[in-house]
Scaffold this motif. Structure first.
Motif, PDB file in Angstrom:
ATOM      1  N   VAL A  11       0.841  -1.383   0.040  1.00  0.00           N
ATOM      2  CA  VAL A  11       0.217  -0.136   0.045  1.00  0.00           C
ATOM      3  C   VAL A  11       0.968   1.206   0.027  1.00  0.00           C
ATOM      4  CG1 VAL A  11      -1.683   1.274   1.246  1.00  0.00           C
ATOM      5  CG2 VAL A  11      -1.790  -1.326   1.108  1.00  0.00           C
ATOM      6  N   ALA A  12       0.463   2.136  -0.716  1.00  0.00           N
ATOM      7  CA  ALA A  12       1.143   3.608  -0.829  1.00  0.00           C
ATOM      8  C   ALA A  12       0.643   4.333   0.448  1.00  0.00           C
ATOM      9  CB  ALA A  12       1.154   4.112  -2.081  1.00  0.00           C
ATOM     10  N   TYR A  13       1.255   5.056   1.012  1.00  0.00           N
ATOM     11  CA  TYR A  13       1.003   6.007   2.218  1.00  0.00           C
ATOM     12  C   TYR A  13       1.536   7.206   1.783  1.00  0.00           C
ATOM     13  CZ  TYR A  13       0.132   1.692   4.631  1.00  0.00           C
ATOM     14  OH  TYR A  13      -0.602   0.503   5.181  1.00  0.00           O
ATOM     15  N   ILE A  14       0.346   8.423   1.836  1.00  0.00           N
ATOM     16  CA  ILE A  14       0.580   9.706   1.393  1.00  0.00           C
ATOM     17  C   ILE A  14       0.501  10.604   2.658  1.00  0.00           C
ATOM     18  CG2 ILE A  14       0.360  11.580   0.011  1.00  0.00           C
ATOM     19  CD1 ILE A  14      -0.782   8.354  -1.168  1.00  0.00           C
ATOM     20  N   GLN A  15       1.339  11.331   3.159  1.00  0.00           N
ATOM     21  CA  GLN A  15       1.219  12.341   4.309  1.00  0.00           C
ATOM     22  C   GLN A  15       0.763  13.675   3.810  1.00  0.00           C
ATOM     23  OE1 GLN A  15       4.423  12.948   6.943  1.00  0.00           O
ATOM     24  NE2 GLN A  15       2.962  13.776   8.797  1.00  0.00           N
ATOM     25  N   VAL A  16      -0.256  14.287   4.179  1.00  0.00           N
ATOM     26  CA  VAL A  16      -0.497  15.635   4.007  1.00  0.00           C
ATOM     27  C   VAL A  16      -1.095  16.386   5.017  1.00  0.00           C
ATOM     28  CG1 VAL A  16      -1.409  14.917   1.550  1.00  0.00           C
ATOM     29  CG2 VAL A  16      -2.947  15.005   3.785  1.00  0.00           C
ATOM     30  N   ALA A  17      -1.017  17.923   4.911  1.00  0.00           N
ATOM     31  CA  ALA A  17      -1.169  18.589   6.105  1.00  0.00           C
ATOM     32  C   ALA A  17      -2.547  18.641   6.415  1.00  0.00           C
ATOM     33  CB  ALA A  17      -0.821  19.994   5.720  1.00  0.00           C
ATOM     34  N   ASP A  18      -3.464  18.435   5.464  1.00  0.00           N
ATOM     35  CA  ASP A  18      -5.226  18.381   5.809  1.00  0.00           C
ATOM     36  C   ASP A  18      -5.689  17.468   4.737  1.00  0.00           C
ATOM     37  OD1 ASP A  18      -7.891  19.173   5.930  1.00  0.00           O
ATOM     38  OD2 ASP A  18      -7.469  21.186   6.684  1.00  0.00           O
ATOM     39  N   THR A  19      -6.046  16.209   5.360  1.00  0.00           N
ATOM     40  CA  THR A  19      -6.950  15.201   4.472  1.00  0.00           C
ATOM     41  C   THR A  19      -8.097  15.959   3.797  1.00  0.00           C
ATOM     42  OG1 THR A  19      -7.773  14.450   6.525  1.00  0.00           O
ATOM     43  CG2 THR A  19      -5.675  13.497   5.285  1.00  0.00           C
ATOM     44  N   SER A  20      -8.972  16.784   4.430  1.00  0.00           N
ATOM     45  CA  SER A  20     -10.112  17.343   3.833  1.00  0.00           C
ATOM     46  C   SER A  20      -9.946  18.288   2.544  1.00  0.00           C
ATOM     47  CB  SER A  20     -10.765  18.018   4.659  1.00  0.00           C
ATOM     48  OG  SER A  20     -11.268  17.129   5.845  1.00  0.00           O
TER      49      SER A  20
ATOM     50  N   VAL B 249     -17.915  25.363   3.395  1.00  0.00           N
ATOM     51  CA  VAL B 249     -16.718  26.100   3.291  1.00  0.00           C
ATOM     52  C   VAL B 249     -15.509  25.706   4.246  1.00  0.00           C
ATOM     53  CG1 VAL B 249     -15.782  28.406   3.405  1.00  0.00           C
ATOM     54  CG2 VAL B 249     -17.980  28.163   2.230  1.00  0.00           C
ATOM     55  N   VAL B 250     -15.989  25.650   5.417  1.00  0.00           N
ATOM     56  CA  VAL B 250     -15.120  25.206   6.670  1.00  0.00           C
ATOM     57  C   VAL B 250     -14.477  23.796   6.282  1.00  0.00           C
ATOM     58  CG1 VAL B 250     -15.041  24.979   8.983  1.00  0.00           C
ATOM     59  CG2 VAL B 250     -16.334  26.623   8.218  1.00  0.00           C
ATOM     60  N   GLN B 251     -15.360  22.930   6.096  1.00  0.00           N
ATOM     61  CA  GLN B 251     -14.894  21.525   5.720  1.00  0.00           C
ATOM     62  C   GLN B 251     -14.011  21.253   4.334  1.00  0.00           C
ATOM     63  OE1 GLN B 251     -18.453  19.168   6.578  1.00  0.00           O
ATOM     64  NE2 GLN B 251     -18.532  19.890   8.541  1.00  0.00           N
ATOM     65  N   HIS B 252     -13.944  22.502   3.522  1.00  0.00           N
ATOM     66  CA  HIS B 252     -13.044  22.290   2.304  1.00  0.00           C
ATOM     67  C   HIS B 252     -13.912  21.485   0.892  1.00  0.00           C
ATOM     68  CE1 HIS B 252      -9.490  24.151   4.519  1.00  0.00           C
ATOM     69  NE2 HIS B 252      -9.689  23.068   5.250  1.00  0.00           N
ATOM     70  N   ARG B 253     -15.209  21.284   1.624  1.00  0.00           N
ATOM     71  CA  ARG B 253     -15.855  20.590   0.265  1.00  0.00           C
ATOM     72  C   ARG B 253     -15.686  21.238  -1.233  1.00  0.00           C
ATOM     73  NH1 ARG B 253     -21.426  19.636   3.288  1.00  0.00           N
ATOM     74  NH2 ARG B 253     -20.818  19.556   5.077  1.00  0.00           N
ATOM     75  N   ILE B 254     -15.806  22.465  -1.054  1.00  0.00           N
ATOM     76  CA  ILE B 254     -15.709  23.327  -2.605  1.00  0.00           C
ATOM     77  C   ILE B 254     -14.321  24.007  -2.898  1.00  0.00           C
ATOM     78  CG2 ILE B 254     -18.081  23.759  -1.932  1.00  0.00           C
ATOM     79  CD1 ILE B 254     -16.890  26.764  -1.535  1.00  0.00           C
ATOM     80  N   ASP B 255     -13.318  23.470  -2.167  1.00  0.00           N
ATOM     81  CA  ASP B 255     -11.870  24.224  -2.016  1.00  0.00           C
ATOM     82  C   ASP B 255     -11.500  24.031  -3.788  1.00  0.00           C
ATOM     83  OD1 ASP B 255     -11.896  24.814   0.283  1.00  0.00           O
ATOM     84  OD2 ASP B 255      -9.852  23.924   0.525  1.00  0.00           O
TER      85      ASP B 255
END
Length: 245
Positions: free
Chosen positions: A76-85, A183-189
């Motif tokens: 499995v590939a593991y990718i680390q990001v600052a914010d998953t949303s 907006v807050v949950q980054h759905r439309i980013d």
């Protein structure tokens, strides 16, 4: 390929093969199927990080997370990001080939009147002879085809999937409600809006935003992020109208 889905996402660390094929996308561990990446989201009730082992057992080929798990599978590939949303929004747009850029997307935000405004615009443009889509609290429409609504503004994957269906159906416009939660949950980013409309602001949804200032900030953030060249239409009978712009 996985690396194509990660385009534009700021990756902090990656372990594994980023060329692995991806068949579909999703974020609920219980619905993971073979060939799908799993996105460990920080929800309001639980943190998806705890469901990583279950997702891997079900065939996830990659895991997008904010911190690597202690136990990792070599396949499995593991990718680390600052914010998953925030990463999910871009990943969904990449998977569906950025459908919001292939039509004119208009977002309607405010406490009251979002459904009415978006629905009237959809009906008006259809009567003017255009193919159009609607994303509202009541119903989702792809031209004349109706789908049941699940949220005022659905999650990033559903959003991009709907917009992709609209593009495939030849829609030139889409009118959608934009909730403060989305907006807050980054759905439309990762969506490109042709314009935004503000109806009004009252003291609702404070169970989520806690303060009126945070609620107002969420609405204004939508306008702050509109691209250069987009229009902003606000209700000046509401004292918060000019705050938005």
């Amino acid at each position: 390929r996985l690396y194509e889905l990660l385009a534009g996402i700021e990756v902090l660390a990656l372990e594994g093969d980023d060329k692995t094929p991806v068949r579909t996308i999703g974020f609920a561990s219980r619905h993971v199927v073979l060939g799908q990446p799993f996105i460990a989201l920080r929800g309001t009730q639980s943190y998806g990080h705890g469901f990583i082992p279950d997702a891997v057992d079900k065939g996830a080929v990659a895991v997008l997370c904010e911190e690597f798990p202690t136990q990792k599978s070599p396949s499995v590939a593991y990718i680390q990001v600052a914010d998953t949303s925030a990463a999910l929004a871009l990943l969904a747009a990449n998977f569906y080939d950025h459908p919001s850029e292939k039509l004119r997307l208009v977002g309607v935000t405010g406490t009251n009147g979002k459904t009415t405004t978006a629905s009237l615009l959809y009906e008006m443009y259809r009567k003017l002879g255009y193919k159009a889509g609607l994303i509202s609290t009541v119903v989702y429409k792809v031209d004349d085809y109706e789908l049941p609504a699940t949220h005022t503004t659905p999650d990033a994957i559903r959003l991009n999937a709907l917009l992709h269906e609209m593009v495939e159906a030849g829609c030139e416009f889409c009118f959608m409600e934009v909730s403060s939660h989305s907006v807050v949950q980054h759905r439309i980013d990762a969506l490109r809006f042709a314009g935004g409309i503000f109806t009004n602001l009252t003291h609702d949804h404070l169970d989520y935003h806690e303060t009126f200032a945070e609620y107002l900030k969420a609405k204004r953030t939508f306008f702050d992020r509109l691209p250069k060249g987009a229009f902003a239409l606000v209700n000046t009978d509401d004292k918060n109208g000019k705050v938005m712009v």
